[in-house]
Design an enzyme around this catalytic site. Sequence first.
Site, mmCIF file in Angstrom:
data_model
loop_
_atom_site.group_PDB
_atom_site.id
_atom_site.type_symbol
_atom_site.label_atom_id
_atom_site.label_comp_id
_atom_site.label_asym_id
_atom_site.label_seq_id
_atom_site.Cartn_x
_atom_site.Cartn_y
_atom_site.Cartn_z
ATOM 1 N N GLY A 1 0.772 -1.234 0.029
ATOM 2 C CA GLY A 1 0.003 -0.100 0.074
ATOM 3 C C GLY A 1 0.731 1.296 -0.083
ATOM 4 C CB ILE B 1 -0.492 3.796 7.488
ATOM 5 C CG1 ILE B 1 -1.543 2.628 6.916
ATOM 6 C CG2 ILE B 1 0.055 4.920 6.362
ATOM 7 C CD1 ILE B 1 -2.792 3.130 6.766
ATOM 8 C CG ASP B 2 -1.397 -1.473 8.635
ATOM 9 O OD1 ASP B 2 -2.117 -0.407 8.391
ATOM 10 O OD2 ASP B 2 -1.321 -2.471 7.769
ATOM 11 C CG MET C 1 -7.167 1.405 6.632
ATOM 12 S SD MET C 1 -6.290 1.933 5.288
ATOM 13 C CE MET C 1 -7.530 1.689 3.947
ATOM 14 N N GLY C 2 -5.539 -0.559 9.799
ATOM 15 C CA GLY C 2 -4.464 -1.089 10.481
ATOM 16 C C GLY C 2 -4.438 -2.579 10.301
ATOM 17 N NE ARG C 3 -3.781 -6.179 5.328
ATOM 18 C CZ ARG C 3 -3.005 -5.977 4.153
ATOM 19 N NH1 ARG C 3 -1.624 -5.953 4.600
ATOM 20 N NH2 ARG C 3 -3.322 -5.676 3.085
ATOM 21 C CD GLU D 1 -8.146 -2.275 8.046
ATOM 22 O OE1 GLU D 1 -8.923 -1.808 7.065
ATOM 23 O OE2 GLU D 1 -7.213 -2.347 7.787
#
Length: 346
Positions: free
Chosen positions: A10, A125-126, A168-170, A221
């Site tokens: 990403g 970003i995660d 987000m963040g998986r 998420e």
Amino acid sequence: MRIGMLTGGGDCPGLNAVIRAIVRRSLMYGWECIGIENGWKGIMDMYAHKLDIDSVSGILQKGGTILGTSRTNPYKIENGENIVIQNAKTMGLDALIAIGGEDTLGVANKLAKTGFPVVGVPKTIDNDLNGTDYTFGFDTAVNTAMDAIDRIHTTAESHHRAMIIEVMGRHAGWIAMHSGIAGGADLILIPEREIKLAELIKVMEDREKRGRSFSIIVVAEGAKISESDQKDAEFVLQDQKLDAFGHVRLGGIANMLAEIIERKTGVETRATILGHIQRGGSPTAYDRVLGSRFGVHAVEMVKDGKFGRMAALRGTEIIDIPIEDAVKELKLVTDDFYEVAKTFFR
Ligand code: F6P
């Protein structure tokens, strides 16, 4: 010396700061830089171009990546590993700098084991890569999410609503934790801690008793919640597809929660899914500096022949660690940190 660089996975604020730093530092040593386009796909297809000082001028403040990116996994393509190695030779690369998260660096790690001269830079970003205190891009995403929470607060208060903000963040709750604490969330739901619906409703009811007629709930998420305590909670997915690295597309838990909360409590509830807004735009000063430091360090690693290693932030120092250590498991939210956040769940 001819070094290649690629950005995979990403996109992420700060990628251009890293690219610029690599080029600038390499030029100091009189090296040549090759920008490989669209992550591992570019090396498979041999799409690359030379990068000079002009190519990286004016890019520091830009989001995304001037090289493009993809989620291509050479190990999912027949003979992929050999194609990468052969194409790198054909392009005359003496070393490759792979800028990416667990997937891109997972590929770099496998290649390094064959003797391929690759170093890594931790991007996501995660913030879920092991061995580094922070990845670049995370700070920008957190600030964007915090801004959104601040804005949503005003509607929550004015309309006496429950507002759910999905970030987000998986499978890691870092963005939710940091933006939730910074944005004054009344509850934060993360993948690392399953929460019962009854606990969530209790927080809302306690607030109501204290005369607080609104609630701000930040949900990652990848969090799971089950309506009934008997049922196993499941991820909420956008669809059933898997990407080349086997990841599902998470997203939508905020909508599900809003519906359940409104039905169970009668409180008017709205959901906002921040989605890719938190991944785009100009990087914060912190991410520009961190990305620049990582880029410079990556070049020094190449110079010292430290292949198979990744630049990392430890305290205030930039160090390097085996890529293997960074990708073997995800860095998840710690108990201590969650305890801090719980102070504000009321
Ligand atoms: O890993 C970064 C990330 O933004 C995750 O937080 C999110 O789950 C995923 O990428 C989304 O990926 P895509 O842009 O492919 O939908």
